[in-house]
Design a protein around this motif. Structure first.
Motif, mmCIF file in Angstrom:
data_model
loop_
_atom_site.group_PDB
_atom_site.id
_atom_site.type_symbol
_atom_site.label_atom_id
_atom_site.label_comp_id
_atom_site.label_asym_id
_atom_site.label_seq_id
_atom_site.Cartn_x
_atom_site.Cartn_y
_atom_site.Cartn_z
ATOM 1 N N ASP A 160 0.818 -1.207 0.000
ATOM 2 C CA ASP A 160 0.000 0.000 0.000
ATOM 3 C C ASP A 160 0.855 1.261 0.000
ATOM 4 O O ASP A 160 0.396 2.319 -0.445
ATOM 5 C CB ASP A 160 -0.919 -0.007 1.218
ATOM 6 N N ALA A 161 2.096 1.177 0.487
ATOM 7 C CA ALA A 161 2.965 2.353 0.594
ATOM 8 C C ALA A 161 3.759 2.633 -0.678
ATOM 9 O O ALA A 161 4.349 3.703 -0.816
ATOM 10 C CB ALA A 161 3.937 2.167 1.760
ATOM 11 N N ILE A 162 3.782 1.687 -1.614
ATOM 12 C CA ILE A 162 4.524 1.889 -2.861
ATOM 13 C C ILE A 162 3.701 2.781 -3.790
ATOM 14 O O ILE A 162 2.514 2.529 -4.011
ATOM 15 C CB ILE A 162 4.805 0.534 -3.546
ATOM 16 N N LEU A 198 -1.881 -10.224 -2.278
ATOM 17 C CA LEU A 198 -1.006 -9.072 -2.503
ATOM 18 C C LEU A 198 -1.029 -8.672 -3.978
ATOM 19 O O LEU A 198 -1.032 -7.483 -4.321
ATOM 20 C CB LEU A 198 0.417 -9.391 -2.070
ATOM 21 N N TYR A 199 -1.050 -9.671 -4.850
ATOM 22 C CA TYR A 199 -1.150 -9.388 -6.283
ATOM 23 C C TYR A 199 -2.467 -8.673 -6.597
ATOM 24 O O TYR A 199 -2.489 -7.682 -7.348
ATOM 25 C CB TYR A 199 -1.047 -10.687 -7.082
ATOM 26 N N ALA A 200 -3.559 -9.153 -6.010
ATOM 27 C CA ALA A 200 -4.855 -8.495 -6.221
ATOM 28 C C ALA A 200 -4.814 -7.053 -5.724
ATOM 29 O O ALA A 200 -5.391 -6.147 -6.353
ATOM 30 C CB ALA A 200 -5.949 -9.277 -5.499
ATOM 31 N N GLN A 201 -4.130 -6.830 -4.612
ATOM 32 C CA GLN A 201 -4.000 -5.487 -4.046
ATOM 33 C C GLN A 201 -3.260 -4.562 -5.012
ATOM 34 O O GLN A 201 -3.669 -3.412 -5.241
ATOM 35 C CB GLN A 201 -3.268 -5.571 -2.714
ATOM 36 N N VAL A 202 -2.164 -5.061 -5.606
ATOM 37 C CA VAL A 202 -1.405 -4.254 -6.574
ATOM 38 C C VAL A 202 -2.256 -3.934 -7.795
ATOM 39 O O VAL A 202 -2.280 -2.790 -8.275
ATOM 40 C CB VAL A 202 -0.118 -4.980 -7.006
ATOM 41 N N ALA A 258 -5.451 -3.744 -8.019
ATOM 42 C CA ALA A 258 -6.494 -2.784 -7.656
ATOM 43 C C ALA A 258 -5.921 -1.375 -7.525
ATOM 44 O O ALA A 258 -6.543 -0.391 -7.953
ATOM 45 C CB ALA A 258 -7.159 -3.210 -6.353
ATOM 46 N N ARG A 259 -4.727 -1.255 -6.960
ATOM 47 C CA ARG A 259 -4.131 0.065 -6.749
ATOM 48 C C ARG A 259 -3.669 0.688 -8.060
ATOM 49 O O ARG A 259 -3.693 1.904 -8.220
ATOM 50 C CB ARG A 259 -2.944 -0.038 -5.788
ATOM 51 N N THR A 260 -3.200 -0.126 -8.987
ATOM 52 C CA THR A 260 -2.640 0.392 -10.236
ATOM 53 C C THR A 260 -3.671 0.496 -11.348
ATOM 54 O O THR A 260 -3.439 1.191 -12.340
ATOM 55 C CB THR A 260 -1.498 -0.501 -10.729
ATOM 56 N N PHE A 264 -8.576 -16.796 1.762
ATOM 57 C CA PHE A 264 -7.826 -15.561 1.556
ATOM 58 C C PHE A 264 -8.735 -14.499 0.951
ATOM 59 O O PHE A 264 -9.677 -14.794 0.219
ATOM 60 C CB PHE A 264 -6.627 -15.785 0.635
ATOM 61 N N ARG A 265 -8.424 -13.259 1.250
ATOM 62 C CA ARG A 265 -9.113 -12.130 0.652
ATOM 63 C C ARG A 265 -8.096 -11.025 0.413
ATOM 64 O O ARG A 265 -7.008 -11.029 0.984
ATOM 65 C CB ARG A 265 -10.243 -11.619 1.554
ATOM 66 N N THR A 266 -8.468 -10.080 -0.410
ATOM 67 C CA THR A 266 -7.571 -8.952 -0.675
ATOM 68 C C THR A 266 -7.352 -8.179 0.619
ATOM 69 O O THR A 266 -8.320 -7.833 1.294
ATOM 70 C CB THR A 266 -8.171 -8.020 -1.735
#
Length: 301
Positions: free
Chosen positions: A206-208, A243-247, A249-251, A289-291
């Protein structure tokens, strides 16, 4: 496999879709199969495997590059090293890039040796203000020589320096901004280092700065109980997919590369593992697991 209406380019670099590393065991399959049936959007090559190389591997790379985008991924730049930048190495990188026309060139935030001796390992740097300034200056010099942005990857690590003055995610964010370079976010490495050092992997991701993330790496590590080792010899761990799903979603969507460098599976099995990335983007995650939710970051002290 690239999504329709994919996001705008990052640093002027394209969204390539889903790719794999170009590895020797798959050469026969690729050379005997029509490119339309390869089943991947792009390939990443280890730059050092093709420097000063004019043999069969160079021929395979030439064929692949004629039909798919290629990215050059290096392991010898030693951007955090104390030795002067290796100008001969940079000249060879530039020459290879001239032949391959890569979408971009990447390497790692690390040092690889000292006094001209290459350890052939990706060694962590102390996360200090002085090292940050040193690395930023060297990135700028490399980008000037190559005439293109450099994309740097977060390494996996197994120790931390007492001298460090900031967490790795802060170092990467400040480095990318100051040097105006891109980031290759390896979510497997984030998970490996988080397990080894006890920090929050979701908070790291989240900090990247999302606008600096040009590419994502996926890979499978080895579990030694007390620590994880980044070996690229197994399927992606279930815990890495959120973590991949998080990236993603952020990008809004970013180029994805599956690394597999030992115990390399047959081509159909490699594609089956890569297909999980598309499934995750469609909402699938392993059972249980979940995002990750946004996690608070704690001051370094």
């Amino acid at each position: 496999m690239t999504p329709v209406g994919s996001p705008a380019p990052r640093l002027g670099l394209p969204h390539l879709g889903d790719g794999v590393g170009l590895r020797e065991p798959h050469f026969p399959h690729l050379m005997s199969t029509a490119p339309a049936d390869w089943g991947v959007d792009w390939f990443e090559v280890i730059s050092e495997n093709f420097l000063d190389h004019a043999g069969y591997a160079a021929h395979v790379l030439e064929v692949v590059a004629a039909h798919r985008p290629v990215v050059m991924h290096g392991v010898s730049l030693s951007i955090g090293g104390a030795d002067p930048l290796d100008r001969v190495y940079l000249d060879k990188l530039a020459a290879l890039a001239g032949r391959v026309r890569p979408a971009w060139i990447s390497d790692h935030l690390c040092w690889t040796g000292v006094a001209g001796i290459n350890t052939h390992d990706l060694l962590p740097v102390p996360l200090t203000e002085a090292v940050l300034a040193h690395v930023v200056d060297r990135i700028k010099a490399v980008q000037d020589r190559l005439g293109r942005p450099l994309i740097l990857e977060n390494p996996s690590s197994y120790l931390e320096f007492r001298a460090s003055q900031m967490p790795e995610w802060e170092f990467l964010a400040r480095m990318a901004e100051a040097a105006d370079c891109g980031l290759l976010l390896d979510v497997n490495n984030v998970h490996v280092s988080a397990f080894n050092h006890g920090f929050d992997a979701a908070a790291y991701v989240d900090a990247i700065p999302a606008e600096r993330i040009v590419q994502v790496h996926l890979a499978g590590p080895s579990d030694y109980g007390t620590h994880l080792m980044d070996t690229h010899d197994a399927p992606v761990l279930d815990a890495v997919w959120p973590l991949y799903a998080q990236v993603q979603a952020r990008t809004g969507g970013v180029s994805t590369l599956l690394e597999w460098d030992a115990n390399i599976p047959a081509w159909p099995d490699l594609l089956a593992e890569l297909a999980k990335a598309d499934a995750v983007r469609g909402g699938w995650l392993p059972d249980g697991f979940r995002t990750p939710a946004r996690a608070p970051l704690h001051a370094h002290g």
